[in-house]
Design a protein around this motif. Structure first.
Motif, PDB file in Angstrom:
ATOM      1  N   LEU A  74      -4.530   8.832   0.383  1.00 52.16           N
ATOM      2  CA  LEU A  74      -3.428   8.040   0.528  1.00 52.16           C
ATOM      3  C   LEU A  74      -3.042   7.166  -0.764  1.00 52.16           C
ATOM      4  N   GLU A  87      -0.162   3.352   2.052  1.00 55.11           N
ATOM      5  CA  GLU A  87      -0.253   4.167   3.294  1.00 55.11           C
ATOM      6  C   GLU A  87      -1.912   3.757   3.677  1.00 55.11           C
ATOM      7  N   HIS A  91       7.401   5.100   5.752  1.00 62.04           N
ATOM      8  CA  HIS A  91       6.088   5.160   5.322  1.00 62.04           C
ATOM      9  C   HIS A  91       5.277   6.067   6.626  1.00 62.04           C
ATOM     10  N   ARG A 147       5.681   9.555   6.777  1.00 65.26           N
ATOM     11  CA  ARG A 147       4.806  10.276   5.476  1.00 65.26           C
ATOM     12  C   ARG A 147       3.480  10.328   5.900  1.00 65.26           C
ATOM     13  N   LEU A 148       3.068   9.052   6.610  1.00 67.62           N
ATOM     14  CA  LEU A 148       1.526   9.081   7.366  1.00 67.62           C
ATOM     15  C   LEU A 148       1.283  10.243   8.363  1.00 67.62           C
TER      16      LEU A 148
END
Ligand code: CA
Length: 240
Positions: free
Chosen positions: A160, A164, A203, A206-207
């Motif tokens: 990460l 993140e 974000h 993407r996580l």
């Protein structure tokens, strides 16, 4: 903030600006290294392993965007603050594509840059004794080790970025609690962060790619329509 001076790499082709930043950061007790191009920057990130990179967007050859993208892929634990000109696309900088930790718009006050650097490093360095709390957060298949800065899903390590990691920490401290984007921003980025709540969405997209089995049908980071997000253990069929 820790016993060892933090190492900062400045990537900026304009030597006067580079020197100016360097002198100011050294005065603030940072160890400073410099690079005059994106290529040199990437080389020094590899060889010198800085804690944080101050990265100008406008560079000849490989530009700052590309350096940031490669840095995120190869060195996810190195923090990045982008130097930008007014009018550049902040969502692109902070978001899905690049994932910088912060940005600062030229011209800027060197004191502000130092403050931003400290804030980013502080968020990364959660092992400081004053913040000693539960070192390992657990939820369903996930384990987040705040001291070792590791995130594990079903015994598999997931890489990460610092952002993140912080975002997941916010979620794992607030399991089953619906959070607004502003709450998530404040808890993760800090109240001093000036940015768009949409940053949170990028974000999270993407996580989900990293932690969900099926990112298009997330069972852990749920969207709460008209409100924000809620982190779940998953396996909603199991009662306990
Ligand atoms: Ca430049």
């Amino acid at each position: 903030m820790g016993n060892h001076p933090k190492k900062i790499l400045i990537v900026e082709d304009e030597s006067s600006i580079r020197r100016f930043i360097s002198i100011n950061l050294q005065r603030d007790s940072f160890t400073v290294i410099e690079a005059a191009s994106g290529e040199e920057g990437l080389e020094k990130i590899k060889n010198e392993q800085p804690n944080l990179v101050v990265l100008d967007v406008m560079l000849p050859g490989i530009d700052g965007y590309e350096v940031c993208r490669r840095l995120r892929e190869e060195f996810p634990h190195v923090a990045v603050i982008m130097l930008t000109a007014r009018g550049q696309d902040m969502d692109k900088l902070m978001g899905l594509e690049l994932g910088a930790d912060d940005y600062i718009v030229k011209p800027f006050n060197p004191l502000e840059l130092s403050a931003r650097i400290r804030a980013v490093l502080r968020r990364m360095n959660q092992s400081s004794p004053s913040l000693k709390q539960e070192a390992i957060l657990q939820c369903g298949p996930f384990q987040l080790d705040t001291h070792g800065h590791r995130f594990v899903k079903d015994d598999r390590n997931i890489e990460l970025t610092p952002r993140e990691f912080d975002l997941l920490k916010t979620f794992m401290k607030n399991i089953d609690k619906a959070l607004t984007r502003d709450e998530i921003l404040n808890m993760t980025w800090g109240v001093d962060f000036i940015g768009d709540p949409k940053t949170v969405d990028v974000h999270i997209r993407r996580l989900r790619e990293k932690i969900e089995d099926t990112p298009s049908h997330p069972v852990h980071i749920e969207t709460v329509w008209g409100y924000g997000y809620c982190f779940r253990k998953g396996q909603s069929n199991v009662r306990n």
